[in-house]
Write a protein that holds these residues in place. Structure first.
Motif, PDB file in Angstrom:
ATOM      1  N   ASP A  94      21.545  -2.969   0.789  1.00  0.00           N
ATOM      2  CA  ASP A  94      20.360  -2.111   0.737  1.00  0.00           C
ATOM      3  C   ASP A  94      19.943  -1.868   2.185  1.00  0.00           C
ATOM      4  O   ASP A  94      19.448  -2.776   2.853  1.00  0.00           O
ATOM      5  N   PRO A  95      20.161  -0.668   2.689  1.00  0.00           N
ATOM      6  CA  PRO A  95      19.918  -0.415   4.112  1.00  0.00           C
ATOM      7  C   PRO A  95      18.441  -0.363   4.484  1.00  0.00           C
ATOM      8  O   PRO A  95      18.088  -0.538   5.646  1.00  0.00           O
ATOM      9  N   LEU A  96      17.587  -0.099   3.488  1.00  0.00           N
ATOM     10  CA  LEU A  96      16.150  -0.037   3.753  1.00  0.00           C
ATOM     11  C   LEU A  96      15.439  -0.400   2.450  1.00  0.00           C
ATOM     12  O   LEU A  96      15.148   0.465   1.628  1.00  0.00           O
ATOM     13  N   ASP A  97      15.213  -1.666   2.265  1.00  0.00           N
ATOM     14  CA  ASP A  97      14.509  -2.117   1.070  1.00  0.00           C
ATOM     15  C   ASP A  97      13.012  -2.011   1.339  1.00  0.00           C
ATOM     16  O   ASP A  97      12.484  -2.677   2.230  1.00  0.00           O
ATOM     17  N   GLY A  98      12.363  -1.156   0.563  1.00  0.00           N
ATOM     18  CA  GLY A  98      10.960  -0.852   0.823  1.00  0.00           C
ATOM     19  C   GLY A  98      10.786   0.548   1.373  1.00  0.00           C
ATOM     20  O   GLY A  98       9.955   0.783   2.246  1.00  0.00           O
ATOM     21  N   THR A  99      11.557   1.489   0.844  1.00  0.00           N
ATOM     22  CA  THR A  99      11.493   2.859   1.361  1.00  0.00           C
ATOM     23  C   THR A  99      10.106   3.473   1.168  1.00  0.00           C
ATOM     24  O   THR A  99       9.618   4.203   2.039  1.00  0.00           O
ATOM     25  N   VAL A 100       9.457   3.186   0.036  1.00  0.00           N
ATOM     26  CA  VAL A 100       8.101   3.708  -0.164  1.00  0.00           C
ATOM     27  C   VAL A 100       7.177   3.192   0.937  1.00  0.00           C
ATOM     28  O   VAL A 100       6.373   3.951   1.510  1.00  0.00           O
ATOM     29  N   ASN A 101       7.288   1.911   1.268  1.00  0.00           N
ATOM     30  CA  ASN A 101       6.500   1.356   2.376  1.00  0.00           C
ATOM     31  C   ASN A 101       6.821   2.074   3.682  1.00  0.00           C
ATOM     32  O   ASN A 101       5.922   2.425   4.460  1.00  0.00           O
ATOM     33  N   PHE A 102       8.102   2.285   3.926  1.00  0.00           N
ATOM     34  CA  PHE A 102       8.540   2.948   5.155  1.00  0.00           C
ATOM     35  C   PHE A 102       7.936   4.343   5.269  1.00  0.00           C
ATOM     36  O   PHE A 102       7.425   4.732   6.333  1.00  0.00           O
ATOM     37  N   VAL A 103       7.974   5.083   4.189  1.00  0.00           N
ATOM     38  CA  VAL A 103       7.437   6.447   4.193  1.00  0.00           C
ATOM     39  C   VAL A 103       5.942   6.449   4.520  1.00  0.00           C
ATOM     40  O   VAL A 103       5.446   7.345   5.208  1.00  0.00           O
ATOM     41  N   HIS A 104       5.241   5.409   4.084  1.00  0.00           N
ATOM     42  CA  HIS A 104       3.793   5.328   4.302  1.00  0.00           C
ATOM     43  C   HIS A 104       3.419   4.460   5.504  1.00  0.00           C
ATOM     44  O   HIS A 104       2.241   4.133   5.692  1.00  0.00           O
ATOM     45  N   SER A 105       4.405   4.104   6.318  1.00  0.00           N
ATOM     46  CA  SER A 105       4.180   3.285   7.519  1.00  0.00           C
ATOM     47  C   SER A 105       3.537   1.931   7.195  1.00  0.00           C
ATOM     48  O   SER A 105       2.731   1.411   7.964  1.00  0.00           O
ATOM     49  N   ILE A 106       3.907   1.373   6.067  1.00  0.00           N
ATOM     50  CA  ILE A 106       3.480   0.020   5.688  1.00  0.00           C
ATOM     51  C   ILE A 106       4.555  -0.952   6.173  1.00  0.00           C
ATOM     52  O   ILE A 106       5.722  -0.831   5.769  1.00  0.00           O
ATOM     53  N   PRO A 107       4.227  -1.883   7.032  1.00  0.00           N
ATOM     54  CA  PRO A 107       5.250  -2.712   7.686  1.00  0.00           C
ATOM     55  C   PRO A 107       5.780  -3.851   6.820  1.00  0.00           C
ATOM     56  O   PRO A 107       5.659  -5.026   7.150  1.00  0.00           O
ATOM     57  N   GLN A 108       6.377  -3.480   5.698  1.00  0.00           N
ATOM     58  CA  GLN A 108       7.002  -4.458   4.804  1.00  0.00           C
ATOM     59  C   GLN A 108       8.313  -3.854   4.328  1.00  0.00           C
ATOM     60  O   GLN A 108       8.425  -3.280   3.254  1.00  0.00           O
ATOM     61  N   VAL A 109       9.327  -3.956   5.185  1.00  0.00           N
ATOM     62  CA  VAL A 109      10.642  -3.382   4.902  1.00  0.00           C
ATOM     63  C   VAL A 109      11.712  -4.369   5.349  1.00  0.00           C
ATOM     64  O   VAL A 109      11.454  -5.255   6.169  1.00  0.00           O
ATOM     65  N   ALA A 110      12.909  -4.196   4.813  1.00  0.00           N
ATOM     66  CA  ALA A 110      13.982  -5.115   5.174  1.00  0.00           C
ATOM     67  C   ALA A 110      15.332  -4.446   4.984  1.00  0.00           C
ATOM     68  O   ALA A 110      15.463  -3.441   4.278  1.00  0.00           O
ATOM     69  N   VAL A 111      16.330  -5.042   5.615  1.00  0.00           N
ATOM     70  CA  VAL A 111      17.734  -4.708   5.388  1.00  0.00           C
ATOM     71  C   VAL A 111      18.355  -5.890   4.655  1.00  0.00           C
ATOM     72  O   VAL A 111      18.143  -7.045   5.041  1.00  0.00           O
ATOM     73  N   SER A 112      19.087  -5.616   3.601  1.00  0.00           N
ATOM     74  CA  SER A 112      19.710  -6.681   2.811  1.00  0.00           C
ATOM     75  C   SER A 112      21.221  -6.473   2.763  1.00  0.00           C
ATOM     76  O   SER A 112      21.691  -5.391   2.391  1.00  0.00           O
ATOM     77  N   VAL A 113      21.959  -7.518   3.135  1.00  0.00           N
ATOM     78  CA  VAL A 113      23.427  -7.475   3.132  1.00  0.00           C
ATOM     79  C   VAL A 113      23.932  -8.765   2.487  1.00  0.00           C
ATOM     80  O   VAL A 113      23.559  -9.864   2.913  1.00  0.00           O
ATOM     81  N   ALA A 114      24.757  -8.629   1.466  1.00  0.00           N
ATOM     82  CA  ALA A 114      25.296  -9.805   0.781  1.00  0.00           C
ATOM     83  C   ALA A 114      26.778  -9.612   0.502  1.00  0.00           C
ATOM     84  O   ALA A 114      27.240  -8.490   0.293  1.00  0.00           O
ATOM     85  N   LEU A 115      27.500 -10.723   0.492  1.00  0.00           N
ATOM     86  CA  LEU A 115      28.923 -10.719   0.148  1.00  0.00           C
ATOM     87  C   LEU A 115      29.130 -11.581  -1.086  1.00  0.00           C
ATOM     88  O   LEU A 115      28.692 -12.737  -1.124  1.00  0.00           O
ATOM     89  N   TYR A 116      29.790 -11.000  -2.083  1.00  0.00           N
ATOM     90  CA  TYR A 116      30.069 -11.692  -3.340  1.00  0.00           C
ATOM     91  C   TYR A 116      31.564 -11.654  -3.637  1.00  0.00           C
ATOM     92  O   TYR A 116      32.272 -10.721  -3.244  1.00  0.00           O
TER      93      TYR A 116
END
Length: 278
Positions: A94-116
């Motif tokens: 997930d390259p930008l988890d929290g896109t709604v936050n990002f659009v509204h400049s709410i500083p609660q976003v993350a990048v998620s990378v997992a290997l399974y």
């Protein structure tokens, strides 16, 4: 380069793009009524996928914006994939988890990378580029925040616990059903938080900031890294029925072992069964 350091490099490549454009008032398009995507999501995903593909060209990649070598549809609350066994070794991004936050400049976003490997987690990385907090986990090696070992909260009383939740993007259709669980949870816990980034919610459970987190209808890439973080930090991640949860199932109840049974039973007891296939 080992898998953990590759995941870190990829997450930081995406995170640098997210941080650079945070607060820029992007003009999103919408994949659904409430599901935005921006050019930053896409650019961050391209950077992550390129980093991984260069080092692991034979691995599968499941990425939210479809930039990988394979793709799966984000599950709705009615149609949840049951497993990832047929996928083999694959990265969930997930390259930008929290896109709604990002659009509204709410500083609660993350990048998620997992290997399974199938449904078995090998590596999980959640990177908060705005706070420069890097949560990492390797199977059987514990969880860390910026290199320091972390563990889930030791709180043993649900009424003293702060828990987090999230809602699927089709929340308008299921608002009454979803609110029942929230209502009953409010009667039992100290507080509920809904900050809009599942990856960070799970990372914060792993770090002991929250005692628990639940969500019904979560996309595979949203929870894949965070689930490993919680387990490696000493917590439990199941579905509401007490079975081990996987990213491809979409049902998550995560917490420390002391409150887990009571916590998940509330979700199980008040979750409308017509919304899920147990």
């Amino acid at each position: 380069m080992d898998d953990l350091h590759l995941a870190i490099e990829a997450a930081k490549a995406g995170g640098a793009i997210v941080a650079e454009y945070f607060g820029s008032s992007p003009d999103p398009s919408y994949k659904g009524k409430f599901d935005p995507v921006t050019a930053v999501d896409q650019a961050a995903e391209e950077a992550i996928v390129a980093t991984i593909s260069e080092e692991r060209p034979d691995d599968g990649i499941l990425a939210e914006e479809g930039g990988g070598s394979a793709s799966i549809k984000t599950p709705s609350i009615e149609t949840l994939p049951n497993d990832g066994q047929s996928i083999g070794r694959h990265w969930l991004i997930d390259p930008l988890d929290g896109t709604v936050n990002f659009v509204h400049s709410i500083p609660q976003v993350a990048v998620s990378v997992a290997l399974y490997e199938g449904d078995s987690a090998l590596v999980g990385v959640v990177y908060d580029p705005l706070r420069d907090e890097l949560f990492t986990a390797v199977a059987d090696e514990g969880s860390r925040l910026n290199g320091h070992v972390i563990s889930v909260s030791a709180e043993a009383e649900l009424e003293r616990s702060v828990v987090a939740t999230g809602f699927p993007y089709d929340h308008d259709i299921h608002a009454d059903d979803l609110s029942v669980v929230v209502r009953e949870m409010l009667r039992r816990v100290n507080g509920i938080r809904r900050f809009g980034s599942a990856a960070l919610d799970l990372a914060w459970v792993a770090a002991g900031r929250y005692e628990g987190y639940w969500e019904l209808g979560i996309a595979p890439w949203d929870g894949a890294a965070g689930m490993l973080l919680v387990r490696e930090a000493g917590g439990l991640v199941t579905d509401p029925f007490g079975r081990e949860s996987t990213p491809h199932r979409g049902l998550i109840v995560a917490s420390n072992s002391s409150i887990h049974d009571e916590f998940r039973t509330i979700v199980e007891s008040w979750m409308p069964m017509r919304l899920v296939d147990p």
